[in-house]
Design a protein around this motif. Structure first.
Motif, PDB file in Angstrom:
ATOM      1  N   LEU A   1       5.515 -11.004  -3.876  1.00  0.00           N
ATOM      2  CA  LEU A   1       4.265 -10.628  -3.237  1.00  0.00           C
ATOM      3  C   LEU A   1       3.839  -9.203  -3.599  1.00  0.00           C
ATOM      4  O   LEU A   1       2.665  -8.859  -3.526  1.00  0.00           O
ATOM      5  N   ILE A   2       4.802  -8.380  -3.994  1.00  0.00           N
ATOM      6  CA  ILE A   2       4.516  -6.967  -4.239  1.00  0.00           C
ATOM      7  C   ILE A   2       3.546  -6.759  -5.396  1.00  0.00           C
ATOM      8  O   ILE A   2       2.574  -6.004  -5.249  1.00  0.00           O
ATOM      9  N   PRO A   3       3.757  -7.396  -6.584  1.00  0.00           N
ATOM     10  CA  PRO A   3       2.771  -7.173  -7.646  1.00  0.00           C
ATOM     11  C   PRO A   3       1.384  -7.683  -7.303  1.00  0.00           C
ATOM     12  O   PRO A   3       0.386  -7.142  -7.794  1.00  0.00           O
ATOM     13  N   MET A   4       1.289  -8.700  -6.448  1.00  0.00           N
ATOM     14  CA  MET A   4      -0.028  -9.177  -6.034  1.00  0.00           C
ATOM     15  C   MET A   4      -0.754  -8.114  -5.217  1.00  0.00           C
ATOM     16  O   MET A   4      -1.943  -7.852  -5.415  1.00  0.00           O
ATOM     17  N   ILE A   5      -0.013  -7.482  -4.293  1.00  0.00           N
ATOM     18  CA  ILE A   5      -0.606  -6.394  -3.511  1.00  0.00           C
ATOM     19  C   ILE A   5      -0.932  -5.217  -4.416  1.00  0.00           C
ATOM     20  O   ILE A   5      -1.974  -4.568  -4.284  1.00  0.00           O
ATOM     21  N   ALA A   6      -0.034  -4.934  -5.374  1.00  0.00           N
ATOM     22  CA  ALA A   6      -0.268  -3.833  -6.309  1.00  0.00           C
ATOM     23  C   ALA A   6      -1.531  -4.064  -7.127  1.00  0.00           C
ATOM     24  O   ALA A   6      -2.340  -3.140  -7.321  1.00  0.00           O
ATOM     25  N   ILE A   7      -1.719  -5.288  -7.605  1.00  0.00           N
ATOM     26  CA  ILE A   7      -2.904  -5.612  -8.403  1.00  0.00           C
ATOM     27  C   ILE A   7      -4.169  -5.536  -7.546  1.00  0.00           C
ATOM     28  O   ILE A   7      -5.199  -4.990  -7.962  1.00  0.00           O
ATOM     29  N   PHE A   8      -4.090  -6.057  -6.324  1.00  0.00           N
ATOM     30  CA  PHE A   8      -5.241  -6.012  -5.408  1.00  0.00           C
ATOM     31  C   PHE A   8      -5.637  -4.570  -5.110  1.00  0.00           C
ATOM     32  O   PHE A   8      -6.812  -4.201  -5.192  1.00  0.00           O
ATOM     33  N   CYS A   9      -4.640  -3.736  -4.775  1.00  0.00           N
ATOM     34  CA  CYS A   9      -4.916  -2.330  -4.460  1.00  0.00           C
ATOM     35  C   CYS A   9      -5.412  -1.569  -5.691  1.00  0.00           C
ATOM     36  O   CYS A   9      -6.304  -0.720  -5.598  1.00  0.00           O
ATOM     37  N   SER A  10      -4.820  -1.872  -6.859  1.00  0.00           N
ATOM     38  CA  SER A  10      -5.222  -1.186  -8.087  1.00  0.00           C
ATOM     39  C   SER A  10      -6.651  -1.528  -8.476  1.00  0.00           C
ATOM     40  O   SER A  10      -7.376  -0.694  -9.044  1.00  0.00           O
ATOM     41  N   THR A  11      -7.076  -2.749  -8.160  1.00  0.00           N
ATOM     42  CA  THR A  11      -8.443  -3.154  -8.468  1.00  0.00           C
ATOM     43  C   THR A  11      -9.449  -2.302  -7.708  1.00  0.00           C
ATOM     44  O   THR A  11     -10.477  -1.883  -8.247  1.00  0.00           O
ATOM     45  N   PHE A  12      -9.143  -2.010  -6.438  1.00  0.00           N
ATOM     46  CA  PHE A  12     -10.069  -1.242  -5.607  1.00  0.00           C
ATOM     47  C   PHE A  12      -9.876   0.268  -5.747  1.00  0.00           C
ATOM     48  O   PHE A  12     -10.853   1.025  -5.717  1.00  0.00           O
TER      49      PHE A  12
END
Length: 296
Positions: free
Chosen positions: A250-261
């Motif tokens: 789940l961590i890279p998904m949160i990382a990608i979501f946060c990095s997008t914004f």
């Protein structure tokens, strides 16, 4: 180590996934203020000193003369290799993409746990390992066309390997050292090592001690480094290492979501396809059939 209740496990896992997910874009932002190795050393050393406040009342459990070797090996794998390669690697790639490759670690952890911890290996788990490898290849494909840094890919894979080996090592030596002292000493020892190397090849005058960097550093040192590692090894010590590792997908998904914004990073088809394969692979690696036949 004492077993955790389901509520305790859920709470610690949620905390860990969130803070380690947001860590990637925050670290990428911090690198605009500081050289990588000095940053890696400062944040891990500061995190170690924060945990030292909790460890000092347990000083009798340190037994440094008998256990120093365990602390140093753990510091080398979990701090010097994992954070050193990770922080330098973020200079070469977007934070979300780099995190996605590093988090092949749960798959590597499944292999290492079978090899050195005696955890079960069966057909579904083997299939999952191949899917995980395929996912990393798809994500990394741009590195062979010049779209993604090949050096960044290698640094991410090296970081993942260091973390996987370090997790197995801590699990295997868990009955020989105190858990809080293990995390504290590895952070301090690893941080000092990174600072030594950073001081030799980088300049302290390059660090911009501005408010955004200081706040970023304090958050990462406290929640990501000190409390995050303590939470992770608490979970590993209370259950199977490979099962705990499975939730970190789940961590890279949160990382990608946060990095997008936070960083306006793009989400590509390769990244989505590779992530899906990695998620499926980690689920396969950690599915436990009680009546599974053909266990290796």
């Amino acid at each position: 180590m004492q077993k955790l209740s389901r509520k305790q496990t859920a709470f610690i896992l949620t905390f860990l996934v969130v803070v380690w997910g947001v860590n990637w874009p925050l670290s990428k932002i911090a690198l605009s203020y500081t050289p990588p190795l000095l940053f890696a050393g400062i944040r891990t050393l500061l995190g170690g000193f924060i945990l030292l406040l909790a460890a000092m009342p347990r000083y009798k459990k340190l037994r440094l003369k008998e256990t120093w070797y365990y602390y140093l090996v753990s510091a080398l794998l979990n701090i010097v290799i994992f954070y050193g390669l990770q922080t330098v690697g973020l200079l070469f790639m977007p934070a979300g993409l780099f995190a996605a490759i590093v988090f092949i670690e749960p798959v590597l952890l499944g292999i290492f746990s079978w090899m050195w911890l005696g955890e079960r290996m069966y057909g579904m788990k083997i299939a999952g390992l191949f899917l995980g490898f395929a996912g990393v290849v798809i994500i990394s494909a741009g590195g062979f066309t010049g779209e993604v840094s090949a050096a960044g890919i290698l640094l991410a894979l090296g970081s993942a390997a260091g973390w996987g080996l370090g997790t197995v090592y801590v699990k295997k030596t868990g009955d020989k050292v105190d858990s809080i002292w293990m995390v504290t000493v590895q952070l301090i020892a690893g941080g000092l090592c990174l600072l030594s190397v950073g001081s030799a090849v980088e300049s302290w005058s390059s660090i911009q001690w501005e408010a955004p960097f200081i706040l970023n550093l304090l958050f990462i040192s406290t929640f990501v480094i000190a409390l995050g590692w303590l939470a992770f090894f608490t979970l590993v010590g209370s259950g199977e290492a490979s099962k705990v590792g499975s939730f970190t997908f789940l961590i890279p998904m949160i990382a990608i979501f946060c990095s997008t914004f936070m960083l306006d990073e793009a989400i590509t088809i390769n990244l989505i396809a590779g992530l899906l394969l990695i998620v499926v692979s980690i689920c396969c690696v950690n599915i436990n059939f009680r009546k599974q036949k053909g266990t290796i």
